[in-house]
Write a protein that holds these residues in place. Sequence first.
Motif, PDB file in Angstrom:
ATOM      1  N   ASP A  51     -42.763 -27.163 -16.490  1.00  0.00           N
ATOM      2  CA  ASP A  51     -41.609 -26.317 -16.795  1.00  0.00           C
ATOM      3  C   ASP A  51     -41.871 -24.878 -16.334  1.00  0.00           C
ATOM      4  O   ASP A  51     -42.980 -24.380 -16.395  1.00  0.00           O
ATOM      5  CB  ASP A  51     -41.247 -26.409 -18.294  1.00  0.00           C
ATOM      6  CG  ASP A  51     -42.075 -25.503 -19.153  1.00  0.00           C
ATOM      7  OD1 ASP A  51     -41.890 -24.281 -19.079  1.00  0.00           O
ATOM      8  OD2 ASP A  51     -42.917 -26.024 -19.908  1.00  0.00           O
ATOM      9  N   ARG A  52     -40.864 -24.249 -15.830  1.00  0.00           N
ATOM     10  CA  ARG A  52     -40.954 -22.877 -15.311  1.00  0.00           C
ATOM     11  C   ARG A  52     -39.535 -22.377 -15.141  1.00  0.00           C
ATOM     12  O   ARG A  52     -38.598 -23.173 -15.063  1.00  0.00           O
ATOM     13  CB  ARG A  52     -41.718 -22.864 -13.981  1.00  0.00           C
ATOM     14  CG  ARG A  52     -41.091 -23.740 -12.929  1.00  0.00           C
ATOM     15  CD  ARG A  52     -41.917 -23.846 -11.666  1.00  0.00           C
ATOM     16  NE  ARG A  52     -41.243 -24.667 -10.679  1.00  0.00           N
ATOM     17  CZ  ARG A  52     -41.303 -25.999 -10.642  1.00  0.00           C
ATOM     18  NH1 ARG A  52     -42.016 -26.660 -11.537  1.00  0.00           N
ATOM     19  NH2 ARG A  52     -40.637 -26.676  -9.729  1.00  0.00           N
ATOM     20  N   PRO A  53     -39.347 -21.059 -15.079  1.00  0.00           N
ATOM     21  CA  PRO A  53     -37.976 -20.515 -15.008  1.00  0.00           C
ATOM     22  C   PRO A  53     -37.160 -21.117 -13.865  1.00  0.00           C
ATOM     23  O   PRO A  53     -35.977 -21.382 -14.035  1.00  0.00           O
ATOM     24  CB  PRO A  53     -38.202 -19.025 -14.790  1.00  0.00           C
ATOM     25  CG  PRO A  53     -39.550 -18.754 -15.370  1.00  0.00           C
ATOM     26  CD  PRO A  53     -40.354 -19.997 -15.174  1.00  0.00           C
ATOM     27  N   ALA A  54     -37.803 -21.371 -12.727  1.00  0.00           N
ATOM     28  CA  ALA A  54     -37.038 -21.872 -11.580  1.00  0.00           C
ATOM     29  C   ALA A  54     -36.973 -23.394 -11.547  1.00  0.00           C
ATOM     30  O   ALA A  54     -36.720 -23.976 -10.496  1.00  0.00           O
ATOM     31  CB  ALA A  54     -37.662 -21.345 -10.284  1.00  0.00           C
ATOM     32  N   ALA A  55     -37.185 -24.044 -12.683  1.00  0.00           N
ATOM     33  CA  ALA A  55     -37.194 -25.509 -12.713  1.00  0.00           C
ATOM     34  C   ALA A  55     -35.870 -26.068 -12.204  1.00  0.00           C
ATOM     35  O   ALA A  55     -34.807 -25.513 -12.457  1.00  0.00           O
ATOM     36  CB  ALA A  55     -37.439 -25.997 -14.138  1.00  0.00           C
ATOM     37  N   THR A  80     -41.869 -27.330 -27.691  1.00  0.00           N
ATOM     38  CA  THR A  80     -41.229 -26.174 -27.080  1.00  0.00           C
ATOM     39  C   THR A  80     -41.622 -26.144 -25.617  1.00  0.00           C
ATOM     40  O   THR A  80     -42.786 -26.227 -25.267  1.00  0.00           O
ATOM     41  CB  THR A  80     -41.674 -24.860 -27.734  1.00  0.00           C
ATOM     42  OG1 THR A  80     -43.085 -24.929 -27.935  1.00  0.00           O
ATOM     43  CG2 THR A  80     -40.977 -24.629 -29.055  1.00  0.00           C
ATOM     44  N   PHE A  81     -40.622 -26.127 -24.790  1.00  0.00           N
ATOM     45  CA  PHE A  81     -40.848 -25.867 -23.377  1.00  0.00           C
ATOM     46  C   PHE A  81     -40.380 -24.429 -23.174  1.00  0.00           C
ATOM     47  O   PHE A  81     -39.464 -23.973 -23.850  1.00  0.00           O
ATOM     48  CB  PHE A  81     -40.033 -26.835 -22.519  1.00  0.00           C
ATOM     49  CG  PHE A  81     -40.457 -28.284 -22.695  1.00  0.00           C
ATOM     50  CD1 PHE A  81     -41.719 -28.704 -22.289  1.00  0.00           C
ATOM     51  CD2 PHE A  81     -39.597 -29.202 -23.283  1.00  0.00           C
ATOM     52  CE1 PHE A  81     -42.101 -30.044 -22.455  1.00  0.00           C
ATOM     53  CE2 PHE A  81     -39.978 -30.527 -23.445  1.00  0.00           C
ATOM     54  CZ  PHE A  81     -41.243 -30.939 -23.036  1.00  0.00           C
ATOM     55  N   GLY A  82     -40.987 -23.737 -22.253  1.00  0.00           N
ATOM     56  CA  GLY A  82     -40.666 -22.308 -22.112  1.00  0.00           C
ATOM     57  C   GLY A  82     -39.362 -22.029 -21.373  1.00  0.00           C
ATOM     58  O   GLY A  82     -39.241 -21.008 -20.713  1.00  0.00           O
ATOM     59  N   VAL A  83     -38.427 -22.940 -21.473  1.00  0.00           N
ATOM     60  CA  VAL A  83     -37.148 -22.713 -20.787  1.00  0.00           C
ATOM     61  C   VAL A  83     -35.997 -22.991 -21.754  1.00  0.00           C
ATOM     62  O   VAL A  83     -36.150 -23.751 -22.706  1.00  0.00           O
ATOM     63  CB  VAL A  83     -36.994 -23.638 -19.541  1.00  0.00           C
ATOM     64  CG1 VAL A  83     -37.871 -23.156 -18.403  1.00  0.00           C
ATOM     65  CG2 VAL A  83     -37.322 -25.091 -19.891  1.00  0.00           C
ATOM     66  N   ASP A  84     -34.871 -22.366 -21.479  1.00  0.00           N
ATOM     67  CA  ASP A  84     -33.695 -22.552 -22.334  1.00  0.00           C
ATOM     68  C   ASP A  84     -32.951 -23.815 -21.897  1.00  0.00           C
ATOM     69  O   ASP A  84     -32.484 -23.911 -20.773  1.00  0.00           O
ATOM     70  CB  ASP A  84     -32.786 -21.320 -22.192  1.00  0.00           C
ATOM     71  CG  ASP A  84     -31.511 -21.483 -23.015  1.00  0.00           C
ATOM     72  OD1 ASP A  84     -31.477 -22.369 -23.899  1.00  0.00           O
ATOM     73  OD2 ASP A  84     -30.558 -20.721 -22.774  1.00  0.00           O
TER      74      ASP A  84
END
Length: 339
Positions: A51-55, A80-84
Amino acid sequence: MRGVGKTVLLTQLRHHAEQRDWIVAHIEAGGEQSLRTLLGEALYEPLSDLDRPAAGRRLLKALKTALSFKASYDASGTWTFGVDLSTTPGGGADSGILSTDLKKIIKDVSLAAREEGVGLAILVDEAQELQDEELTTLAIVAQAAAQDDWPVLFALAGLPSLPQTLSEAKSYTERFQFTHVERLSDTDAREAIAKPASDESVTWSADALDHLVDASGRYPYFIQQFGQETWNHGEGTKIELSDAEYGVAAGRNQLDNGFFRARWDRATVTEKKYLRAMCPEGDFGIGSGEVANRLSKSVNSLGPVRANLIHKGLVYAPDHGIVAFTVPGMAAFIDRQME
Ligand SMILES: Nc1ncnc2c1ncn2[C@@H]1O[C@H](COP(=O)(O)OP(=O)(O)O)[C@@H](O)[C@H]1O
Ligand SMILES: [Mg+2]
């Protein structure tokens, strides 16, 4: 059988998959946890690594589905994954129906893997320990995966009873290929012993090598045990027959006190009688009728004893009406035990 190298092979497969950055879930059946829980927990780490912002879209969807899958067996825990993920489609792997939920999570994760340019590997060790429903479900999902071309690999390792269990489980098993992992060939056994030594500039004399190959029956576990004891005993750059004789004796002692003893001690008095009656054919398999004959009992009355021995992992049924020891050399060990 045990000790032939199934787990080593499965682990090697995992390493290959990881080297290619695949998403890998490597689990071992047979404990307290269900397939659902084992798979869910095994998927968490590889998913959270991705997971990453640009997923991408597929990955976000897989993460959302994974959250619902987690909720299906662990009401109080969340990941919790670090993305919304609030606006992401996905989820739905929490119907409680194993085949529905497993299909959903494996589909979404494997399609996310494809988006990442990789695949998903599901590796199951001790697969004979899975519940029938779990095994059936894996077969159903494998079928769906093949039909719809999801990039997922299933590899199961288990005792020789596994193919039969699987084919009884469902008629989807033509999707699986079965490979028997057996004792090593003579050439491979010799290489397994001599090569690690020659890498350290140590050579085995021909008679020492012969002795170890013979004594091990070419079973990887025994080669490892006898080879290690011989290596530790040897001195200088040549391993002689006397070193090998010492190593085999010391190794046998260790096996008797550990590998074999642990299994023998698990059996009750009645079960031990049954095991004794299986010798000397037990390493290869013997009819349960013949065992009953030798004990002057009926096959039916021995049913529970046989079932318990299977449950304890001491024997398995290689074929209908046949029983065999799960470890090679068990019969010889039992012969060495006093009444
Ligand atoms: N390819 C291999 N290379 C090195 N050692 C091996 C290999 N295969 C098996 N062994 C040895 O045999 C032992 C038993 O292997 P394992 O994979 O645990 O057997 P299984 O899972 O079939 O019971 C290992 O601990 C290792 O010592
Ligand atoms: Mg194993």
